[in-house]
Enzyme design. Structure first.
Site, mmCIF file in Angstrom:
data_model
loop_
_atom_site.group_PDB
_atom_site.id
_atom_site.type_symbol
_atom_site.label_atom_id
_atom_site.label_comp_id
_atom_site.label_asym_id
_atom_site.label_seq_id
_atom_site.Cartn_x
_atom_site.Cartn_y
_atom_site.Cartn_z
ATOM 1 N N GLU A 35 0.838 -1.215 0.000
ATOM 2 C CA GLU A 35 0.000 0.000 0.000
ATOM 3 C C GLU A 35 0.865 1.255 0.000
ATOM 4 O O GLU A 35 1.839 1.337 0.756
ATOM 5 C CB GLU A 35 -0.904 -0.027 1.230
ATOM 6 C CG GLU A 35 -2.259 0.554 0.994
ATOM 7 C CD GLU A 35 -3.080 -0.247 -0.006
ATOM 8 O OE1 GLU A 35 -3.093 0.129 -1.192
ATOM 9 O OE2 GLU A 35 -3.687 -1.240 0.414
ATOM 10 N N ALA A 123 -15.199 3.641 -1.835
ATOM 11 C CA ALA A 123 -14.955 2.678 -0.760
ATOM 12 C C ALA A 123 -13.529 2.155 -0.780
ATOM 13 O O ALA A 123 -13.158 1.304 0.011
ATOM 14 C CB ALA A 123 -15.935 1.510 -0.884
ATOM 15 N N SER A 127 -13.513 2.059 -7.979
ATOM 16 C CA SER A 127 -14.594 2.197 -8.957
ATOM 17 C C SER A 127 -14.169 3.135 -10.090
ATOM 18 O O SER A 127 -14.574 2.936 -11.238
ATOM 19 C CB SER A 127 -15.866 2.695 -8.274
ATOM 20 O OG SER A 127 -15.627 3.921 -7.627
ATOM 21 N N ASP A 172 -4.243 0.551 -9.603
ATOM 22 C CA ASP A 172 -5.669 0.257 -9.794
ATOM 23 C C ASP A 172 -5.993 -0.022 -11.254
ATOM 24 O O ASP A 172 -6.693 -0.985 -11.591
ATOM 25 C CB ASP A 172 -6.522 1.426 -9.279
ATOM 26 C CG ASP A 172 -6.181 1.788 -7.839
ATOM 27 O OD1 ASP A 172 -5.534 0.962 -7.163
ATOM 28 O OD2 ASP A 172 -6.559 2.883 -7.407
HETATM 29 C C1 GLA Z 1 -5.173 4.622 -4.393
HETATM 30 C C2 GLA Z 1 -4.384 4.975 -5.660
HETATM 31 C C3 GLA Z 1 -3.356 3.887 -5.954
HETATM 32 C C4 GLA Z 1 -2.489 3.603 -4.724
HETATM 33 C C5 GLA Z 1 -3.358 3.387 -3.485
HETATM 34 C C6 GLA Z 1 -2.543 3.261 -2.232
HETATM 35 O O1 GLA Z 1 -5.923 3.475 -4.610
HETATM 36 O O2 GLA Z 1 -5.252 5.085 -6.746
HETATM 37 O O3 GLA Z 1 -2.557 4.268 -7.049
HETATM 38 O O4 GLA Z 1 -1.551 4.618 -4.525
HETATM 39 O O5 GLA Z 1 -4.276 4.440 -3.307
HETATM 40 O O6 GLA Z 1 -1.776 2.098 -2.262
#
Ligand code: GLA
Length: 385
Positions: A35, A123, A127, A172
């Site tokens: 993360e 959340a 999305s 993501d």
């Molecule tokens: C969000 C961002 C990702 C990542 C996470 C944290 O989801 O879109 O790119 O940085 O936070 O890990």
């Protein structure tokens, strides 16, 4: 129950009196571990979940995109000529992707269709990335663009950074685009190399939505990014990916205490993520769980992106005998936690932890066991009996 290919085809049929030419889907994601490492060119280990954004569509000849959002019950459209950002809610994601594809030199065909989704918004289950990847998949289908998952993820990230104005990393979009069913995806966010990594046998991944929300556009995310960049610069490296805990500790005197803790989270989280992928390959669910627990502590204490609700949810999850490990997932400050649990105990876990959390916090949680699904897909839009 998740949406199905037929649900979208049926909705299109209801709106247009015909079956769609294409149905596309792009999933949301939950991050198992890794993360706030993606924008430090580090490692992440997310999986695509069985919650997705779907579009049923057919091409149009007039360079217009016209979409009915079933969830918002809104019909909106835009022209592919002279795109300009405005404040048009969900439509901005579609426009941003159209803009970025056009900039990249693709000649786009217009289309019309229906948009549906079951990824809860805000959340921490991505999305937005799912909407971007579904849009990219839709344009690729009608414009006959070969689907290159990494390239399309990079372009969609650019749309989010430059059109929507959120400085997210690549995790993501890339997992929504390139995931393999039944696997998590180890991503090297520098090389963008991806490695499907199987979930340990006999385990289930549970998403635990705290029912609390905080938008990503919030300054805290960008502030964390900046602190990481400052740390990298002070340490003379391209990104924090290049720093081990030992190197960081040796250089501690050159960083202020807060920046040091931010950097320590990134260094230790990268190491944990690589070890987690190894543990998964060995089927070592206990070690994987421990690493998830340690990740949560580091996000809570060093990176300071957790919240009371998230901490409470994680504690309650950890207290259940079926749980191997739990942590907050996504950007933080609210949204979801994720737990690795024994598959046989998953139902009891969901039945017990949800009400205990509600009683402790007064928030309305939502817990579900999720399946690791395929990344963005397009299929001819025929109704299947
Ligand atoms: C969000 C961002 C990702 C990542 C996470 C944290 O989801 O879109 O790119 O940085 O936070 O890990």
């Amino acid at each position: 129950m998740s949406l199905t290919w037929n649900d979208i085809a049926r909705e299109f049929l209801r709106c247009f009196g015909q079956e769609p030419v294409w149905v596309v889907r792009a999933p949301g994601r939950v991050n198992l571990i890794g993360e706030h490492t993606d924008y430090n060119e580090g490692f992440v280990l997310p999986l695509a979940i069985d919650r997705a954004i779907w579009i049923g569509l057919r091409p149009r000849q007039d360079r217009t995109v016209a979409v009915y959002s079933v969830d918002f019950q809104q019909q909106k459209e835009f022209s592919l000529e002279g795109l300009q950002p405005s404040q048009d809610g969900w439509l901005e994601y579609l426009k941003g992707v159209a803009w970025v594809l056009g900039e990249a030199g693709y000649r786009l065909t217009g289309w019309e269709g229906v948009l549906m989704g079951d990824v809860p918004q805000g959340a921490g289950l991505s999305s937005s990335a799912a909407l971007e990847m579904a849009t990219a998949r839709a344009f690729a289908a009608v414009s006959e663009i070969a689907w290159d998952p990494v390239r399309m993820a990079l372009l969609s990230q650019k749309a989010e950074n430059q059109w929507v104005g959120v400085q997210c990393g690549i995790m993501d979009q890339l997992v929504s685009s390139a995931a393999q069913a039944g696997h998590a995806l180890l991503i090297d966010c520098r090389s963008l190399h991806t490695k499907p990594t199987p979930l340990p046998e006999g385990t289930a991944v549970v998403v635990l939505d705290t029912g609390t929300r905080r938008g990503l556009v919030d300054s805290a995310y960008n502030q964390r990014r900046q602190q990481c960049e400052t740390a990298a610069k002070t340490l003379g490296v391209r990104a924090l990916r290049d720093v081990t805990l030992q190197q960081l500790e040796a250089a501690a005197g050159r960083l202020d205490p807060v920046t040091f803790r931010r950097a320590r989270h990134v260094a230790t989280e990268n190491a944990r993520t690589l070890e987690a992928a190894e543990a998964m390959r060995r089927g070592d669910k206990h070690r994987l769980g421990q690493l998830m627990d340690a990740s949560h502590q580091s996000l809570r204490d060093d990176y300071e992106v957790s919240s009371e609700a998230l901490n409470r949810m994680v504690e309650l999850a950890r207290a259940h005998p079926a749980c191997y490990g739990a942590r907050m997932t996504g950007a933080g400050f609210g949204g979801c936690a994720v737990a690795l649990v024994d598959a046989a105990g998953a139902e009891d876990f969901v039945r017990t932890v949800g009400p205990a959390y509600q009683q402790a916090t007064g928030h309305q949680p939502a817990l579900y066991v999720c399946r690791a699904t395929q990344g963005a897909e397009a299929r001819p839009g025929r109704l299947i009996d």
